[in-house]
Design a protein around this motif. Structure first.
Motif, PDB file in Angstrom:
ATOM      1  N   ASP A   1      46.987  21.817  29.060  1.00 25.88           N
ATOM      2  CA  ASP A   1      47.679  22.673  29.754  1.00 25.88           C
ATOM      3  C   ASP A   1      49.233  22.896  29.123  1.00 25.88           C
ATOM      4  O   ASP A   1      49.913  23.956  29.077  1.00 25.88           O
ATOM      5  CB  ASP A   1      47.730  22.114  31.051  1.00 25.88           C
ATOM      6  CG  ASP A   1      46.342  22.108  31.657  1.00 25.88           C
ATOM      7  OD1 ASP A   1      45.888  23.224  32.037  1.00 25.88           O
ATOM      8  OD2 ASP A   1      45.526  21.235  31.688  1.00 25.88           O
TER       9      ASP A   1
ATOM     10  N   ARG B   1      51.077  16.839  38.392  1.00 20.56           N
ATOM     11  CA  ARG B   1      49.611  17.641  38.393  1.00 20.56           C
ATOM     12  C   ARG B   1      48.612  16.757  37.462  1.00 20.56           C
ATOM     13  O   ARG B   1      48.412  16.729  36.178  1.00 20.56           O
ATOM     14  CB  ARG B   1      49.865  18.782  37.444  1.00 20.56           C
ATOM     15  CG  ARG B   1      50.695  19.938  38.182  1.00 20.56           C
ATOM     16  CD  ARG B   1      50.084  20.488  39.532  1.00 20.56           C
ATOM     17  NE  ARG B   1      48.793  21.140  39.368  1.00 20.56           N
ATOM     18  CZ  ARG B   1      48.557  22.365  39.292  1.00 20.56           C
ATOM     19  NH1 ARG B   1      49.458  23.330  39.434  1.00 20.56           N
ATOM     20  NH2 ARG B   1      47.431  22.666  39.208  1.00 20.56           N
TER      21      ARG B   1
ATOM     22  N   TRP C   1      46.194  18.389  35.213  1.00 18.01           N
ATOM     23  CA  TRP C   1      46.506  18.998  34.013  1.00 18.01           C
ATOM     24  C   TRP C   1      46.402  18.037  32.828  1.00 18.01           C
ATOM     25  O   TRP C   1      46.528  16.802  32.969  1.00 18.01           O
ATOM     26  CB  TRP C   1      48.174  19.533  34.110  1.00 18.01           C
ATOM     27  CG  TRP C   1      48.218  20.830  34.882  1.00 18.01           C
ATOM     28  CD1 TRP C   1      47.369  21.448  35.666  1.00 18.01           C
ATOM     29  CD2 TRP C   1      49.290  21.432  34.865  1.00 18.01           C
ATOM     30  NE1 TRP C   1      47.838  22.716  36.047  1.00 18.01           N
ATOM     31  CE2 TRP C   1      49.180  22.882  35.725  1.00 18.01           C
ATOM     32  CE3 TRP C   1      50.518  21.334  34.272  1.00 18.01           C
ATOM     33  CZ2 TRP C   1      50.146  23.547  36.088  1.00 18.01           C
ATOM     34  CZ3 TRP C   1      51.519  22.185  34.722  1.00 18.01           C
ATOM     35  CH2 TRP C   1      51.481  23.189  35.440  1.00 18.01           C
TER      36      TRP C   1
ATOM     37  N   ARG D   1      47.117  25.735  27.294  1.00 14.84           N
ATOM     38  CA  ARG D   1      46.690  27.017  28.075  1.00 14.84           C
ATOM     39  C   ARG D   1      47.933  27.480  28.940  1.00 14.84           C
ATOM     40  O   ARG D   1      47.867  28.916  29.200  1.00 14.84           O
ATOM     41  CB  ARG D   1      45.798  26.286  28.907  1.00 14.84           C
ATOM     42  CG  ARG D   1      44.570  25.962  28.891  1.00 14.84           C
ATOM     43  CD  ARG D   1      43.681  25.173  30.036  1.00 14.84           C
ATOM     44  NE  ARG D   1      42.318  24.983  29.818  1.00 14.84           N
ATOM     45  CZ  ARG D   1      42.172  23.557  29.656  1.00 14.84           C
ATOM     46  NH1 ARG D   1      42.889  22.677  30.078  1.00 14.84           N
ATOM     47  NH2 ARG D   1      40.972  23.109  29.371  1.00 14.84           N
ATOM     48  N   ARG D   2      48.929  26.724  28.990  1.00 13.52           N
ATOM     49  CA  ARG D   2      50.160  27.230  29.986  1.00 13.52           C
ATOM     50  C   ARG D   2      51.594  27.504  29.106  1.00 13.52           C
ATOM     51  O   ARG D   2      51.676  28.503  28.828  1.00 13.52           O
ATOM     52  CB  ARG D   2      50.331  26.168  31.150  1.00 13.52           C
ATOM     53  CG  ARG D   2      49.141  26.403  32.172  1.00 13.52           C
ATOM     54  CD  ARG D   2      49.562  25.533  33.307  1.00 13.52           C
ATOM     55  NE  ARG D   2      48.273  25.602  34.220  1.00 13.52           N
ATOM     56  CZ  ARG D   2      48.289  26.200  35.523  1.00 13.52           C
ATOM     57  NH1 ARG D   2      49.468  27.014  35.550  1.00 13.52           N
ATOM     58  NH2 ARG D   2      47.176  26.414  36.197  1.00 13.52           N
TER      59      ARG D   2
ATOM     60  N   ALA E   1      54.172  27.546  37.734  1.00 10.97           N
ATOM     61  CA  ALA E   1      52.762  27.566  37.761  1.00 10.97           C
ATOM     62  C   ALA E   1      52.329  27.871  39.179  1.00 10.97           C
ATOM     63  O   ALA E   1      51.434  28.381  39.405  1.00 10.97           O
ATOM     64  CB  ALA E   1      52.167  26.087  37.319  1.00 10.97           C
ATOM     65  N   ARG E   2      53.022  27.358  40.118  1.00  9.27           N
ATOM     66  CA  ARG E   2      52.640  27.486  41.492  1.00  9.27           C
ATOM     67  C   ARG E   2      52.640  29.017  41.900  1.00  9.27           C
ATOM     68  O   ARG E   2      51.808  29.638  42.580  1.00  9.27           O
ATOM     69  CB  ARG E   2      53.714  26.709  42.407  1.00  9.27           C
ATOM     70  CG  ARG E   2      53.510  25.105  42.456  1.00  9.27           C
ATOM     71  CD  ARG E   2      54.245  24.618  43.595  1.00  9.27           C
ATOM     72  NE  ARG E   2      55.528  24.538  43.484  1.00  9.27           N
ATOM     73  CZ  ARG E   2      56.441  23.829  42.646  1.00  9.27           C
ATOM     74  NH1 ARG E   2      55.803  22.600  42.342  1.00  9.27           N
ATOM     75  NH2 ARG E   2      57.873  24.013  42.928  1.00  9.27           N
ATOM     76  N   LYS E   3      53.738  29.764  41.427  1.00  6.99           N
ATOM     77  CA  LYS E   3      53.803  31.285  41.579  1.00  6.99           C
ATOM     78  C   LYS E   3      52.710  31.973  40.908  1.00  6.99           C
ATOM     79  O   LYS E   3      52.036  32.741  41.536  1.00  6.99           O
ATOM     80  CB  LYS E   3      55.162  31.674  40.856  1.00  6.99           C
ATOM     81  CG  LYS E   3      56.358  31.283  41.772  1.00  6.99           C
ATOM     82  CD  LYS E   3      57.541  31.973  41.065  1.00  6.99           C
ATOM     83  CE  LYS E   3      58.831  31.624  42.124  1.00  6.99           C
ATOM     84  NZ  LYS E   3      60.072  32.164  41.425  1.00  6.99           N
ATOM     85  N   GLN E   4      52.147  31.495  39.486  1.00 16.29           N
ATOM     86  CA  GLN E   4      51.038  32.052  39.061  1.00 16.29           C
ATOM     87  C   GLN E   4      49.867  31.848  39.744  1.00 16.29           C
ATOM     88  O   GLN E   4      49.099  32.677  39.767  1.00 16.29           O
ATOM     89  CB  GLN E   4      51.024  31.585  37.677  1.00 16.29           C
ATOM     90  CG  GLN E   4      52.077  32.089  36.539  1.00 16.29           C
ATOM     91  CD  GLN E   4      52.328  31.358  35.225  1.00 16.29           C
ATOM     92  OE1 GLN E   4      51.356  30.634  34.797  1.00 16.29           O
ATOM     93  NE2 GLN E   4      53.166  31.635  34.358  1.00 16.29           N
ATOM     94  N   ASP E   5      49.747  30.421  39.965  1.00 17.27           N
ATOM     95  CA  ASP E   5      48.266  30.223  40.882  1.00 17.27           C
ATOM     96  C   ASP E   5      48.216  30.892  42.107  1.00 17.27           C
ATOM     97  O   ASP E   5      47.224  31.241  42.645  1.00 17.27           O
ATOM     98  CB  ASP E   5      48.331  28.628  41.021  1.00 17.27           C
ATOM     99  CG  ASP E   5      48.316  27.994  39.455  1.00 17.27           C
ATOM    100  OD1 ASP E   5      47.980  28.720  38.479  1.00 17.27           O
ATOM    101  OD2 ASP E   5      48.504  26.502  39.674  1.00 17.27           O
ATOM    102  N   ALA E   6      49.434  31.272  42.622  1.00 13.90           N
ATOM    103  CA  ALA E   6      49.338  31.713  43.855  1.00 13.90           C
ATOM    104  C   ALA E   6      49.114  33.560  43.979  1.00 13.90           C
ATOM    105  O   ALA E   6      48.810  34.045  44.939  1.00 13.90           O
ATOM    106  CB  ALA E   6      50.564  31.514  45.031  1.00 13.90           C
TER     107      ALA E   6
END
Length: 538
Positions: free
Chosen positions: A7, A28, A31, A248-249, A532-537
Motif C-alpha cells: 500500500d 492501518r 495496509w 497501491r497508494r 486515505a480517509r478522504k479517498q476511502d469516504a
C-alpha cells in the motif's frame, strides 16, 4: 525478493522515514508497508555505545556514506566532509544524539511563507507525541512516544567547568534548550536510553514493528516507476538482483538532503537541462530539486588540557576510557556513555539580534578534521556555527549511476553576512575559553587565535571551518508553484509521491536536525492517513 505489492512504500530509513513507516503501519494494520533502506538493518557495537561516534563519523564504513563536497571557493578551495548515516536509523546511527527542536520562530516563519499547517502551534504536538522524556511530561515535553530522551549519564569535571566559564563570560544558564527559551548554556539532552544510543531505527522500527511492516535492508532504490504521471513503485537492487516493488497508494521518499534529490533526478524529476546532460528522460521539469541546500558551517576553538575527564589518543587520554569500560559494561555508565559533545549553548551574536543566531558545542576532546586527524595530545574543543545562514547551495548528479558520486556544493560563506556572524561567534568562543574556570587547567591554545584580530579569525574560518552535519532544504516545501513539495508534502508535477525528510525544510531550523526530521515523518504519516480517509469516504 520477488516483485511485490504494498500500500505504501517508504524509501530511506532515517528518522523521517522510520517515523512515517511506523506510524502508518500502526494506524492501518490492514495496509502493507515497505521500508526500503540501502544500509544494514541494525547497527554494530560502535553504534550502540555513544562514544562510538569517534569511530563512525570520520570515515567511510558500513554506517557512513562519508561524502565530500566540491571545492569550496570561500574556504580556500577545500573539499568539505559530509558524513551521512547508512542503515535503519540513518544519520541517527552516527550523530552526537543531541535532542534539539529549534526555535518557534523557525516554524512560524515556514507558515508565514505559505507552508500552512507548519507553524509552531501545529508542530509542537507532533514533537510531544514523538517524545518519551526521562524528566516527565509538561507543557514542552511528552512521555510515551518512541523517541526516548535522557540526560547525560556521565559526570565529566571539565563539562561543569565549561558551564561555569560560560556564566563567568556573562551568559545565562539554561537547563532545557527545548523549554520556554533556547538562549543560554547547559548540558544537552540526548536520544539515549540506559546509557546507550537510542537511534530512530530502534525507536520506531525494531521495538515497535508489526507484521504488516516489511523491512527491506541492504536494498538500493534505483529509480521510481510511473504510469500516466503517477508514481507506481520503485526499481530496487538487492544482493545483485534487480526487482520491482509497487505501491497501491503512495511512495514516500526519505533519503535525506542528498539521497532524496538524487533519486528524484535519477527518476526524471529535476532541472530539465541537468537531467538531459546525463541522458535521463525528463518526467517533470522541477528546477528547485537539488537547490536551496543549507547547512551549519562550524568552526572549532581548542585548548590543550590534561585531566578532568578529557579523552584523547594518548596514554593519559585513554585512562578515562579504560576506567569507564567496566562501569559501562555493568550499567552503561562512565565515559563510554558520553557523546563527547556534552554541553553547549545558544547565543545572540549582538544585542541587535532578537533571538539566538549562534550555537555552541563543547567537546571533552580535541577534534580536528572530523576526528580523521589523530592528535597525540589531549584537550577540549568549543564549536560554533551560524544557526540561520543565508548562503544557499546545490546537490547535482555527477553520473546517472545510482551508486555514483554526487556533486554537493553548500556554497559556504557565499553570503558575506554568514562570515561576519561566524567571526562574532569565534570571538565569543575564545572569550569563554579564557575564563577562570577553564584557565585553572592551564590549557594552551591548540592553534593560537587572538579574539581581537578579526582578520586572523576570518583566516582560521577559511582554513578550518566545515559542516556540523545538518544539511537540509534541497526539496523545498512551499505554496508557490516553484517549490518541490506543497504543504501536504506532495511532489509537484507527479501524483502518488511525497517527501518526508529534512530536504523539505524551506529554511534550516535553529539547531540539530534529528528531532525535526522525525517530526516531519510524524507529520507525513498524518497527512497520508488523512488523505486515505478522504479517498476511502469518497
Amino acid at each position: 525478493m520477488s516483485a511485490d505489492l504494498f500500500d505504501i512504500i517508504v524509501i530511506g530509513a532515517g528518522p523521517g522515514g522510520c517515523a512515517t513507516a511506523a506510524r502508518i503501519s500502526e494506524a492501518r494494520p490492514d495496509w502493507r508497508v515497505a521500508l526500503v533502506e540501502t544500509g544494514p538493518a541494525k547497527g554494530n557495537a560502535l553504534v550502540s555505545a555513544p562514544a562510538g561516534i569517534v569511530g563512525l563519523v570520520g570515515r567511510r564504513n558500513r554506517h557512513n556514506y562519508a561524502y565530500e563536497t566540491v571545492p569550496q571557493r570561500d574556504l580556500n578551495d577545500r573539499r568539505g566532509f559530509q558524513p551521512r548515516g547508512r542503515g535503519v536509523g540513518g544519520s541517527s546511527l552516527i550523530n552526537a544524539m543531541i535532542y534539539i527542536r529549534g526555535q518557534p520562530e523557525d516554524y512560524d516563519g515556514w507558515a508565514a511563507a505559505g507552508c500552512t499547517g507548519w507553524g509552531w502551534d501545529d508542530v509542537l504536538p507532533l514533537f510531544l507525541r514523538a517524545e518519551d522524556n526521562h524528566r516527565g511530561a509538561d507543557a514542552f515535553h511528552g512521555t510515551g512516544g518512541p523517541l526516548h530522551v535522557d540526560d547525560l549519564w556521565t559526570d565529566v569535571a571539565l563539562t561543569g567547568d565549561f558551564l561555569t566559564a560560560a556564566k563567568q563570560a556573562g551568559y545565562p544558564p539554561n537547563g532545557d534548550f527545548n523549554g520556554r527559551t533556547q538562549e543560554g548554556f547547559g548540558t544537552y539532552q540526548l536520544f539515549q536510553k540506559g546509557g546507550r544510543r537510542f537511534d530512530a531505527g530502534t525507536a520506531y522500527i525494531h521495538t515497535r514493528r508489526g507484521p504488516n511492516l516489511r523491512l527491506l535492508p541492504e536494498t538500493q532504490a534505483l529509480r521510481l516507476t510511473f504510469e500516466n504521471g503517477r508514481v507506481t513503485g520503485v526499481e530496487v537492487r538487492h544482493r545483485g538482483q534487480t526487482h520491482m516493488i509497487f505501491a497501491r497508494r503512495e511512495v514516500v521518499l526519505a533519503g535525506g538532503a542528498f539521497g532524496t534529490p538524487q533519486l528524484l533526478m535519477l527518476s526524471g524529476i529535476g532541472p530539465e537541462e541537468h537531467l538531459r546532460q546525463h541522458g535521463i528522460a525528463v518526467v517533470a521539469d522541477r528546477q528547485a530539486v537539488g537547490a536551496n541546500l543549507q547547512d551549519h558551517l562550524d568552526h572549532i576553538s581548542s585548548r590543550l588540557v590534561r585531566g578532568g575527564g578529557v579523552i584523547g589518543t594518548t596514554p593519559v587520554g585513554a585512562i578515562p576510557l579504560l576506567r569507564g569500560l567496566l562501569p559501562y559494561l555493568q550499567g552503561k555508565r562512565g565515559n563510554l556513555s558520553s557523546n563527547f559533545a556534552e554541553a553547549g549553548g545558544f547565543v545572540r551574536s549582538s544585542p541587535a539580534v532578537d533571538r539566538p543566531d549562534l550555537q555552541f558545542h563543547f567537546t571533552i576532546g580535541l577534534v580536528e578534521n572530523h576526528a580523521r586527524r589523530i592528535i597525540l595530545k589531549t584537550g577540549i574543543s568549543l564549536h560554533v556555527c551560524v544557526l540561520r545562514p543565508a548562503s544557499r547551495g546545490t546537490v547535482r548528479l555527477a553520473t546517472a549511476d545510482p551508486t555514483g558520486a554526487l556533486l554537493i556544493d553548500p556554497c559556504y560563506l557565499s553570503d558575506a553576512g554568514d562570515l561576519q556572524t561566524l567571526v562574532k561567534g569565534v570571538r565569543i568562543a575564545e572569550h569563554i575559553l579564557r575564563q577562570p574556570a577553564l584557565e585553572q587547567h592551564k590549557g594552551r591554545p591548540f592553534r593560537a587565535l587572538d579574539p581581537q584580530d578579526d582578520a586572523a579569525i576570518e583566516a582560521s574560518i577559511r582554513a578550518h571551518a566545515d559542516t556540523i552535519y545538518h544539511p537540509v532544504g534541497t526539496c523545498r516545501m512551499g505554496s508557490d508553484a516553484a517549490s518541490v513539495v506543497d504543504p501536504e508534502l506532495r511532489v509537484r508535477g507527479v501524483t502518488g509521491l511525497r517527501i518526508a525528510d529534512a530536504s523539505i525544510m524551506p529554511t534550516i531550523v535553529s539547531g540539530n536536525t534529528q528531532a525535526p526530521s522525525a517530526m516531519i515523518g510524524e507529520r507525513a504519516a498524518d497527512l497520508i492517513l488523512r488523505s486515505a480517509r478522504k479517498q476511502d469516504a469518497a
